[in-house]
Scaffold this motif. Structure first.
Motif, PDB file in Angstrom:
ATOM      1  N   ASN A  45      -0.459   7.203  -0.643  1.00  0.00           N
ATOM      2  CA  ASN A  45      -1.896   7.720  -0.896  1.00  0.00           C
ATOM      3  C   ASN A  45      -3.010   6.786  -0.907  1.00  0.00           C
ATOM      4  O   ASN A  45      -4.231   6.927  -1.000  1.00  0.00           O
ATOM      5  CB  ASN A  45      -1.877   8.081  -2.355  1.00  0.00           C
ATOM      6  N   GLY A  46      -2.895   5.549  -0.179  1.00  0.00           N
ATOM      7  CA  GLY A  46      -3.676   4.781  -0.096  1.00  0.00           C
ATOM      8  C   GLY A  46      -4.260   3.597  -0.717  1.00  0.00           C
ATOM      9  O   GLY A  46      -5.150   2.796  -0.835  1.00  0.00           O
ATOM     10  N   ALA A  47      -3.445   3.727  -2.172  1.00  0.00           N
ATOM     11  CA  ALA A  47      -3.615   2.730  -3.287  1.00  0.00           C
ATOM     12  C   ALA A  47      -3.110   1.431  -2.947  1.00  0.00           C
ATOM     13  O   ALA A  47      -1.912   1.422  -2.355  1.00  0.00           O
ATOM     14  CB  ALA A  47      -3.355   3.522  -4.668  1.00  0.00           C
ATOM     15  N   ALA A  48      -3.684   0.343  -3.348  1.00  0.00           N
ATOM     16  CA  ALA A  48      -2.921  -0.869  -3.280  1.00  0.00           C
ATOM     17  C   ALA A  48      -2.257  -1.172  -4.506  1.00  0.00           C
ATOM     18  O   ALA A  48      -2.987  -0.966  -5.462  1.00  0.00           O
ATOM     19  CB  ALA A  48      -4.067  -2.077  -2.596  1.00  0.00           C
ATOM     20  N   HIS A  49      -1.096  -1.839  -4.273  1.00  0.00           N
ATOM     21  CA  HIS A  49      -0.325  -2.367  -5.515  1.00  0.00           C
ATOM     22  C   HIS A  49      -0.188  -3.845  -5.215  1.00  0.00           C
ATOM     23  O   HIS A  49       0.331  -4.304  -4.343  1.00  0.00           O
ATOM     24  CB  HIS A  49       0.937  -1.355  -5.826  1.00  0.00           C
ATOM     25  N   THR A 102      -2.645  -1.798  -9.856  1.00  0.00           N
ATOM     26  CA  THR A 102      -2.989  -0.812  -8.865  1.00  0.00           C
ATOM     27  C   THR A 102      -4.716  -0.672  -8.816  1.00  0.00           C
ATOM     28  O   THR A 102      -5.341  -1.023  -9.769  1.00  0.00           O
ATOM     29  CB  THR A 102      -2.689   0.522  -9.394  1.00  0.00           C
ATOM     30  N   MET A 103      -4.884  -0.926  -7.356  1.00  0.00           N
ATOM     31  CA  MET A 103      -6.473  -1.124  -6.955  1.00  0.00           C
ATOM     32  C   MET A 103      -6.688  -0.408  -5.654  1.00  0.00           C
ATOM     33  O   MET A 103      -5.764  -0.248  -4.889  1.00  0.00           O
ATOM     34  CB  MET A 103      -7.069  -2.324  -7.527  1.00  0.00           C
ATOM     35  N   SER A 104      -7.832  -0.532  -5.437  1.00  0.00           N
ATOM     36  CA  SER A 104      -8.337  -0.101  -3.825  1.00  0.00           C
ATOM     37  C   SER A 104      -7.701  -1.293  -2.973  1.00  0.00           C
ATOM     38  O   SER A 104      -7.377  -2.490  -3.358  1.00  0.00           O
ATOM     39  CB  SER A 104      -9.691  -0.187  -3.726  1.00  0.00           C
ATOM     40  N   PRO A 105      -7.436  -0.745  -1.746  1.00  0.00           N
ATOM     41  CA  PRO A 105      -6.848  -1.887  -0.769  1.00  0.00           C
ATOM     42  C   PRO A 105      -7.672  -2.775  -0.462  1.00  0.00           C
ATOM     43  O   PRO A 105      -7.351  -4.205  -0.399  1.00  0.00           O
ATOM     44  CB  PRO A 105      -6.685  -1.142   0.486  1.00  0.00           C
ATOM     45  N   ALA A 106      -8.909  -2.685  -0.401  1.00  0.00           N
ATOM     46  CA  ALA A 106      -9.903  -3.980  -0.388  1.00  0.00           C
ATOM     47  C   ALA A 106      -9.855  -5.087  -1.326  1.00  0.00           C
ATOM     48  O   ALA A 106      -9.680  -6.174  -1.393  1.00  0.00           O
ATOM     49  CB  ALA A 106     -11.522  -3.411  -0.203  1.00  0.00           C
ATOM     50  N   ALA A 107     -10.046  -4.246  -2.915  1.00  0.00           N
ATOM     51  CA  ALA A 107      -9.523  -5.121  -3.906  1.00  0.00           C
ATOM     52  C   ALA A 107      -8.554  -6.103  -4.128  1.00  0.00           C
ATOM     53  O   ALA A 107      -8.425  -7.017  -4.449  1.00  0.00           O
ATOM     54  CB  ALA A 107     -10.013  -4.462  -5.208  1.00  0.00           C
ATOM     55  N   GLN A 111       0.809  -1.009  -0.012  1.00  0.00           N
ATOM     56  CA  GLN A 111       0.073  -0.018  -0.044  1.00  0.00           C
ATOM     57  C   GLN A 111       0.853   1.269  -0.153  1.00  0.00           C
ATOM     58  O   GLN A 111       1.829   1.505   0.779  1.00  0.00           O
ATOM     59  CB  GLN A 111      -0.992   0.019   1.028  1.00  0.00           C
TER      60      GLN A 111
END
Length: 150
Positions: free
Chosen positions: A13-17, A42-47, A10
């Motif tokens: 900026n809070g984006a998940a990689h 790159t996606m939301s942390p939950a996804a 993560q």
């Protein structure tokens, strides 16, 4: 069999990689994943967490569906094949002509098609195995209590 692993990172900026790693023990000196990912999403942390959990659970292990088997058989002009749509035709052509590095990259996203092409191209009985899978599309599903009504 191609093994796929994923790691979640993560950023500030809070984006998940999600880094995708693929190894092919049949063609590698080591069964350890490459230190370099074959892809980063790159996606939301939950996804991202869901994708990593699915990969860790083995959901993206090389599973070839009957439809994928039939499409690959069609590509190799083998009995039991079924013509896929234009995108899938191009995909299978790309996979079938890819070098090992790019095939591993595609396995992270299309494990069934990569596995089916690998069977058809690199295994003596691969076409026969794919034909057996494709035949499953022709068998009607059992109804009411598991009995087949002819």
């Amino acid at each position: 069999m191609i093994h796929i692993t994923a790691r979640l990172h993560q950023d500030d900026n809070g984006a998940a990689h999600v880094a995708i790693y693929a190894t092919d023990p049949d063609h590698a000196a080591s069964s350890e994943p490459s230190p370099f990912p074959c892809g980063v999403l790159t996606m939301s942390p939950a996804a991202g967490a869901e994708l990593v959990a699915r990969v860790q659970a083995g959901e993206s292990e090389q599973t070839i569906t009957p439809e994928q088997a039939a499409h690959v058989l069609w590509h190799f002009d083998a009995t039991g094949g079924m013509e896929p749509g234009s995108f899938t035709q191009a995909l299978i052509t790309t996979i079938a002509s890819a070098d090992r590095t790019n095939m591993l990259r595609m396995a992270a996203i299309y494990p069934g098609y990569v596995g089916a092409c690998n069977l058809a191209q690199n295994h003596e009985d691969g076409i026969r195995v794919l034909q057996g899978l494709a035949r499953q599309m022709l068998v009607p599903a059992p109804q009411d209590g598991g009995e087949h009504r002819g």
